[in-house]
Design a protein around this motif. Structure first.
Motif, mmCIF file in Angstrom:
data_model
loop_
_atom_site.group_PDB
_atom_site.id
_atom_site.type_symbol
_atom_site.label_atom_id
_atom_site.label_comp_id
_atom_site.label_asym_id
_atom_site.label_seq_id
_atom_site.Cartn_x
_atom_site.Cartn_y
_atom_site.Cartn_z
ATOM 1 N N HIS A 5 -94.307 121.328 -42.097
ATOM 2 C CA HIS A 5 -92.915 121.002 -41.772
ATOM 3 C C HIS A 5 -92.414 121.618 -40.472
ATOM 4 C CE1 HIS A 5 -93.033 119.255 -45.671
ATOM 5 N NE2 HIS A 5 -93.056 120.399 -46.306
ATOM 6 N N PHE A 6 -93.220 122.447 -39.841
ATOM 7 C CA PHE A 6 -92.893 123.012 -38.528
ATOM 8 C C PHE A 6 -94.089 122.750 -37.628
ATOM 9 C CE2 PHE A 6 -90.518 125.280 -41.684
ATOM 10 C CZ PHE A 6 -89.284 125.561 -41.104
ATOM 11 N N GLY A 7 -93.844 122.234 -36.434
ATOM 12 C CA GLY A 7 -94.949 121.774 -35.597
ATOM 13 C C GLY A 7 -95.256 120.322 -35.917
ATOM 14 N N LEU A 8 -96.184 119.741 -35.161
ATOM 15 C CA LEU A 8 -96.522 118.325 -35.312
ATOM 16 C C LEU A 8 -98.011 118.153 -35.550
ATOM 17 C CD1 LEU A 8 -94.418 116.973 -32.299
ATOM 18 C CD2 LEU A 8 -93.816 116.783 -34.724
ATOM 19 N N SER A 9 -98.360 117.291 -36.496
ATOM 20 C CA SER A 9 -99.762 116.984 -36.744
ATOM 21 C C SER A 9 -100.266 116.018 -35.676
ATOM 22 C CB SER A 9 -99.932 116.356 -38.127
ATOM 23 O OG SER A 9 -99.377 115.044 -38.148
ATOM 24 N N GLU A 10 -101.580 115.833 -35.622
ATOM 25 C CA GLU A 10 -102.150 114.922 -34.630
ATOM 26 C C GLU A 10 -101.686 113.493 -34.871
ATOM 27 O OE1 GLU A 10 -106.390 114.026 -32.407
ATOM 28 O OE2 GLU A 10 -106.173 115.688 -33.791
ATOM 29 N N VAL B 268 -103.916 122.258 -38.648
ATOM 30 C CA VAL B 268 -103.895 122.551 -37.215
ATOM 31 C C VAL B 268 -102.793 121.699 -36.602
ATOM 32 C CG1 VAL B 268 -105.170 122.528 -35.050
ATOM 33 C CG2 VAL B 268 -106.357 123.110 -37.184
ATOM 34 N N MET B 269 -101.866 122.368 -35.923
ATOM 35 C CA MET B 269 -100.649 121.693 -35.468
ATOM 36 C C MET B 269 -100.472 121.782 -33.955
ATOM 37 S SD MET B 269 -99.494 120.738 -38.435
ATOM 38 C CE MET B 269 -97.739 120.334 -38.358
ATOM 39 N N TYR B 270 -99.678 120.842 -33.431
ATOM 40 C CA TYR B 270 -99.291 120.829 -32.030
ATOM 41 C C TYR B 270 -97.977 121.583 -31.853
ATOM 42 C CZ TYR B 270 -102.612 117.088 -30.753
ATOM 43 O OH TYR B 270 -103.745 116.348 -30.492
ATOM 44 N N ASN B 271 -97.799 122.153 -30.648
ATOM 45 C CA ASN B 271 -96.541 122.784 -30.282
ATOM 46 C C ASN B 271 -95.483 121.687 -30.076
ATOM 47 O OD1 ASN B 271 -94.393 123.856 -28.670
ATOM 48 N ND2 ASN B 271 -95.703 125.537 -28.046
ATOM 49 N N LYS C 289 -104.229 117.093 -26.460
ATOM 50 C CA LYS C 289 -104.771 117.982 -27.485
ATOM 51 C C LYS C 289 -105.222 119.309 -26.882
ATOM 52 C CE LYS C 289 -108.076 117.998 -31.318
ATOM 53 N NZ LYS C 289 -109.043 117.177 -32.084
ATOM 54 N N SER C 290 -105.905 119.259 -25.751
ATOM 55 C CA SER C 290 -106.401 120.497 -25.149
ATOM 56 C C SER C 290 -105.264 121.369 -24.625
ATOM 57 C CB SER C 290 -107.381 120.180 -24.018
ATOM 58 O OG SER C 290 -106.721 119.537 -22.938
ATOM 59 N N TRP C 291 -104.146 120.739 -24.241
ATOM 60 C CA TRP C 291 -103.016 121.501 -23.711
ATOM 61 C C TRP C 291 -102.137 122.098 -24.811
ATOM 62 C CZ3 TRP C 291 -100.624 122.872 -19.042
ATOM 63 C CH2 TRP C 291 -101.324 122.554 -17.891
ATOM 64 N N TYR C 292 -101.904 121.365 -25.908
ATOM 65 C CA TYR C 292 -100.836 121.761 -26.825
ATOM 66 C C TYR C 292 -101.246 121.885 -28.296
ATOM 67 C CZ TYR C 292 -98.338 120.203 -22.686
ATOM 68 O OH TYR C 292 -97.919 120.022 -21.391
ATOM 69 N N ASN C 293 -102.467 121.504 -28.634
ATOM 70 C CA ASN C 293 -102.904 121.609 -30.021
ATOM 71 C C ASN C 293 -103.534 122.986 -30.245
ATOM 72 O OD1 ASN C 293 -103.375 120.830 -32.635
ATOM 73 N ND2 ASN C 293 -105.158 119.583 -32.182
ATOM 74 N N GLY C 294 -104.093 123.189 -31.430
ATOM 75 C CA GLY C 294 -104.874 124.386 -31.674
ATOM 76 C C GLY C 294 -104.193 125.449 -32.497
ATOM 77 N N TYR C 295 -102.920 125.247 -32.884
ATOM 78 C CA TYR C 295 -102.229 126.246 -33.701
ATOM 79 C C TYR C 295 -102.545 126.021 -35.182
ATOM 80 C CZ TYR C 295 -99.397 127.485 -29.645
ATOM 81 O OH TYR C 295 -98.973 127.903 -28.413
ATOM 82 N N ARG C 296 -103.198 126.978 -35.781
ATOM 83 C CA ARG C 296 -103.478 126.871 -37.206
ATOM 84 C C ARG C 296 -102.277 127.384 -37.996
ATOM 85 N NH1 ARG C 296 -108.151 126.027 -40.021
ATOM 86 N NH2 ARG C 296 -108.145 126.709 -42.202
ATOM 87 N N VAL C 297 -101.848 126.587 -38.974
ATOM 88 C CA VAL C 297 -100.744 126.950 -39.862
ATOM 89 C C VAL C 297 -101.230 126.688 -41.279
ATOM 90 C CG1 VAL C 297 -98.322 126.636 -40.431
ATOM 91 C CG2 VAL C 297 -99.106 126.181 -38.098
#
Length: 590
Positions: free
Chosen positions: A256-261, A293-296, A281-289
């Motif tokens: 519910h926070f951040g965006l999925s692919e 794995v979520m995007y900023n 994806k390489s610029w803004y993805n990679g956050y594990r919650v």
């Protein structure tokens, strides 16, 4: 298909829904929230990750009106309206009095200034309920107390109980228990960091304010707080024994926070943008919650607003000086770990879900925890330690945007030691083309100018310089070179290896030695070069056939003096050139 407006700067849920903005429906969070039994919920996420908007969503869902505007029908066509055939809307939407306040603008340099800002914030909250002052369901004593607050006559003790008083009056007037929603609860502590008197006073004030409102308050239905960090349990939230926390490490509320692919791809499709999703994806993805794995989300919205152009969006939304200061002042062990991170490696570090602000500059665990929960690192795995309440987390730099921020940090550190940008660029150029004498001349100047930015003990300056130098090389040369440090090659481990990515340049292999006396510089430099040669550190270069030669340098430091012994090794003929030694004046001696 017409493009929809982008909600940059929009944090009011009703405005978002009724203003025809592009948005991602996160109202399923309401169903998850209502299915849980937490009396008080704390959700921590990095800045600009949708916390304020989701708090506004909660406010609009539970309150019958917000800012004089009715909320009925607002959720009917959203995801929450489809869950369980609309049961959540029928049973809960618009059914409760709601207190909502955000501490995001409490940003003063002193406790008195912060205290005054909180008072103004509470006055603004009180102004939303003018009917309470004439309600016949509230007793005379309570009305008097409301007036004391409104007339700015309350002392600190009265102000600390102001939210509890308001919730009691709302309960008595409406006959329904109250939701209390607090956004960015930890922001008041940010400015207080480094000022013990201010920090202690702010912690005590906020602890009493929250405890009165959220602990043992018989008129409280449920409470929700959001922030970046879970501040230490012996600190601001210590009075809340009914608190359930959901951090980046936890599964709860993870989607519910951040965006999925899938959500990101849908947003780009709606805006008719054919941007390469691999780049996004390489610029803004990679956050594990949790397990996701979520995007900023902030960076994605800004990327959309710039027609899909990738740039540094999130990192420029806040002041990163505290992060930079803590990294620069950290010990050599931590800097060595940062070298691994900058080279794209992951490492295992201890993380504490409860952050102690007063330990940030003295405790490695506190620093790693801040970097993770504030969004400057992410984790691959997280496991509770076998013998403590800490978590063993395998962490890494999440994406290209954050990596570029670290690049900026270390470039700024190194370039600030030179007279101007041109001198800094010349320093790098002399190194990569193998002009050792000129490089060492600039290096000597650098050491004379450099004070203990990375290290506070003079006796450790050279060692500290080594780690800072490696990090700066990783930041400054990674576009044109593979920058590797402390890797196994041949029969041992080299200190630093620069491998050009294109043909025509020499590789550079550096081995550092620190000595106490200047008289030992020459023998130590020769020893370092001999170590490179006898241990065959150049062996790794076999993997790079376009590299024909390597400049092997043994560098010895003593305080601010430096001396280098170097030789060029021909990788094709497998032959060493003559050994050249610079003197303490950075001239080639022979």
């Amino acid at each position: 298909m017409n493009k929809r407006k982008l909600p940059i700067g929009v944090s009011n849920f009703q405005e978002l829904i009724q203003g025809d903005y592009l948005f991602c429906d996160k109202t399923a969070m309401l169903g998850e929230f209502l299915s849980k039994g937490d009396k008080v919920t704390l959700i921590t996420r990095p800045r600009r990750w949708g916390k304020t908007l989701n708090i506004s969503m909660l406010q609009h869902f539970f309150a019958s009106e917000v800012n004089g505007i009715r909320t009925a029908g607002l959720f009917d066509d959203l995801e929450i309206g489809r869950l369980e055939d609309g049961r959540y809307i029928r049973e809960h939407q618009g059914k409760y009095p709601v207190i909502m306040l955000s501490f995001k603008d409490v940003n003063s340099d002193s406790f008195q200034g912060a205290y005054n800002a909180v008072y103004e914030l509470i006055l603004k909250v009180y102004s939303a309920y003018p009917y309470l002052f004439s309600s016949d369901k509230i007793n005379e004593l309570q009305v008097e107390q409301l007036y004391v607050i409104r007339k700015r006559q309350a002392n600190q003790q009265k102000l600390e109980s102001s939210l509890e008083l308001l919730s009691q009056c709302l309960y008595q007037h409406h006959g329904k228990k109250v939701y209390i929603l607090i956004d960015e609860y930890d922001t008041p502590l940010n400015k207080a960091y480094g000022n013990k008197e201010y920090l202690d006073a702010m912690v005590a004030f906020m602890r009493n304010l929250f405890s009165a409102a959220l602990k043992d308050n018989a008129t409280l239905e449920r409470g929700v707080l959001t922030g970046i960090l879970r501040v230490s349990k012996d600190s601001m939230l210590s009075g809340l024994n009914n608190l359930k926390t959901y951090t980046l490490l936890d599964q709860g509320y993870s989607s519910h926070f951040g965006l999925s692919e899938v959500e990101v791809q849908d947003l780009f499709t709606q805006q008719n943008l054919s941007t390469c999703m691999h780049a996004v994806k390489s610029w803004y993805n990679g956050y594990r919650v949790g397990d996701l794995v979520m995007y900023n989300p902030w960076s994605i919205i800004y990327c959309l607003s710039e027609e899909g152009r990738c740039d540094l969006y999130w990192v420029n939304t806040g002041n990163n000086d505290l992060i930079k200061q803590l990294i620069f002042s950290s010990n050599d062990s931590l800097k060595a770990q940062f070298e691994q991170l900058m080279q794209g490696e992951a490492l295992t570090v201890p993380v504490d879900k409860h952050l102690a602000f007063d330990l940030l500059d003295r405790d490695e665990t506190a620093l790693w925890s801040l970097l993770l929960f504030a969004g400057y690192l992410t984790f691959q795995t997280s496991n509770l330690s076998l013998d403590s309440d800490l978590y063993d987390c395998v962490v890494e730099i999440p994406n290209h945007e954050i990596h570029r921020l670290y690049n900026r940090f270390f470039k700024e550190w190194l370039s600030s030691k030179f007279v101007n940008r041109g001198a800094y660029n010349a320093f790098l150029e002399h190194l990569v083309v193998g002009s050792v004498a000129l490089f060492v001349q600039e290096l000597s100047f650098f050491l004379r100018q450099s004070v203990s930015c990375f290290d506070t003990q003079f006796s450790r300056k050279s060692e500290g310089f080594y780690h800072g130098f490696v990090l700066a090389m990783l930041a400054s040369l990674r576009i044109t070179h593979y920058v590797k440090s402390n890797r196994e090659s041949g029969l041992g481990r080299y200190d630093l290896l620069l491998i050009p990515k294109k043909e025509g340049l020499k590789a550079i292999l550096l081995e550092f030695k620190q000595v106490r006396k200047e008289e030992e510089l020459e023998s130590s430099a020769r020893l370092a070069l001999d170590q490179i040669q006898t241990q065959a550190y150049h062996s790794e270069l076999v993997q790079y056939p376009h590299v024909k030669e390597v400049v092997e340098c043994g560098i010895a430091f003593s305080g601010k003096s430096v001396l280098v012994a170097y030789s060029i090794y021909d990788l094709v003929r497998k032959q060493y050139g003559a050994i050249v030694l610079t003197n303490r004046y950075c001239q080639e001696a022979y």
